[in-house]
Design a protein around this motif. Sequence first.
Motif, PDB file in Angstrom:
ATOM      1  N   ARG A 190       0.830  -1.206   0.000  1.00  0.00           N
ATOM      2  CA  ARG A 190       0.000   0.000   0.000  1.00  0.00           C
ATOM      3  C   ARG A 190       0.865   1.258   0.000  1.00  0.00           C
ATOM      4  NH1 ARG A 190      -3.247  -2.205   4.994  1.00  0.00           N
ATOM      5  NH2 ARG A 190      -1.845  -0.703   5.984  1.00  0.00           N
ATOM      6  N   ASP A 191       0.203   2.395  -0.189  1.00  0.00           N
ATOM      7  CA  ASP A 191       0.913   3.674  -0.201  1.00  0.00           C
ATOM      8  C   ASP A 191       1.572   3.987   1.137  1.00  0.00           C
ATOM      9  OD1 ASP A 191       0.198   4.053  -2.819  1.00  0.00           O
ATOM     10  OD2 ASP A 191      -1.502   5.371  -2.377  1.00  0.00           O
ATOM     11  N   ASP A 192       1.007   3.430   2.235  1.00  0.00           N
ATOM     12  CA  ASP A 192       1.589   3.673   3.554  1.00  0.00           C
ATOM     13  C   ASP A 192       2.617   2.606   3.925  1.00  0.00           C
ATOM     14  OD1 ASP A 192       0.029   1.463   4.016  1.00  0.00           O
ATOM     15  OD2 ASP A 192      -1.098   2.312   5.688  1.00  0.00           O
ATOM     16  N   ASP A 230      12.181   8.013   2.741  1.00  0.00           N
ATOM     17  CA  ASP A 230      11.794   6.774   2.067  1.00  0.00           C
ATOM     18  C   ASP A 230      12.136   6.801   0.578  1.00  0.00           C
ATOM     19  OD1 ASP A 230       9.324   7.338   0.300  1.00  0.00           O
ATOM     20  OD2 ASP A 230       8.720   8.244   2.203  1.00  0.00           O
ATOM     21  N   ARG A 247      10.379   6.272  -2.009  1.00  0.00           N
ATOM     22  CA  ARG A 247       9.426   6.903  -2.924  1.00  0.00           C
ATOM     23  C   ARG A 247       9.695   8.403  -3.050  1.00  0.00           C
ATOM     24  NH1 ARG A 247       4.255   3.569  -0.701  1.00  0.00           N
ATOM     25  NH2 ARG A 247       4.163   1.947  -2.320  1.00  0.00           N
ATOM     26  N   ARG A 248      10.019   9.031  -1.923  1.00  0.00           N
ATOM     27  CA  ARG A 248      10.293  10.466  -1.943  1.00  0.00           C
ATOM     28  C   ARG A 248      11.695  10.763  -2.471  1.00  0.00           C
ATOM     29  NH1 ARG A 248       9.669  12.973   3.666  1.00  0.00           N
ATOM     30  NH2 ARG A 248      10.351  10.913   4.368  1.00  0.00           N
TER      31      ARG A 248
END
Length: 311
Positions: A76-78, A116, A118-119
Amino acid sequence: MSPQHGTRSSAHGGGRPRRPARTAPRPEREPAAVRSEELRADCSACFGLCCVALPFARSADFAEDKPAGRPCGHLRDDFGCGIHARLRDEGYQGCTVFDCFGAGQKVSQVTFGGADWRRDPGSVPAMFAVFPVMRQLHELLAYTAEALGLPAARPVHRELGRALARIEELTRGTAESVVALDVNALRGEVNPLLLRASELTRARVPGRRKDHRGADLMGARLSGADLRGASLRGALLIGADLTGADLREADLIGADLRGADLSGADLTGALFLTRAQVSAARGDAATTLPPSLGRPAHWAREGSAGGVVDA
């Protein structure tokens, strides 16, 4: 008068030679310690690294292929797992038996300071390369910390404490320094200490202790076997029948317990037994585990023959 001057006068007959003052013996330094929670996976503080960095192949353990570096489709996104409560039902048994020993949160929050992947896409290659190495270091930390907690292993506590401090320091290095580590060489240095701790502890077990180190016991019929204090280091116990076996104080470091039936077995005080090993095996409400290990949830649903048992 300085001590040096007084000593020199005595040596030339200027009075009775002085004896060195007696001092109280130095107390032993307490060995280094690592908090148990640091060696337990905390997925809430991790960036889903085991779901991205590691590969898995379609098999009885995984429902599909996934190359290293590609996020699992259920992530998931989290960074949580979308099918966490149904992993075994969905064909992801391999996920339920994986344990990073706290390496995930170490890499996420310490090595990369909470940034993280993704960032910060630029961190991806380094972060994903560090994670499997960190997992090995944390597993070694867990074994060393357990050995330090064994009272009978006190003769090697000081060396174990030094080893623990050194490994912990290595885990806090830069991504580049962690990836460059020769973990096999490090393990070769620490293993003799773990073995000695095991021998000292098992020596207190009465009677003759069996040595099955590295033995091929795949599918072996060991129901009710007296394996108390035995060495099962690295033993292949896949699918073995260990129902009702006495495994108290047995050394199980590296033993492969996939599919082994531990129903009714007594593993009180078992040495170097991990959550991953227990989760890969089968058991029931009568299986006695060390207090530090939780009972896998699927044990309440699966009987020794794959049926349903009372929870």
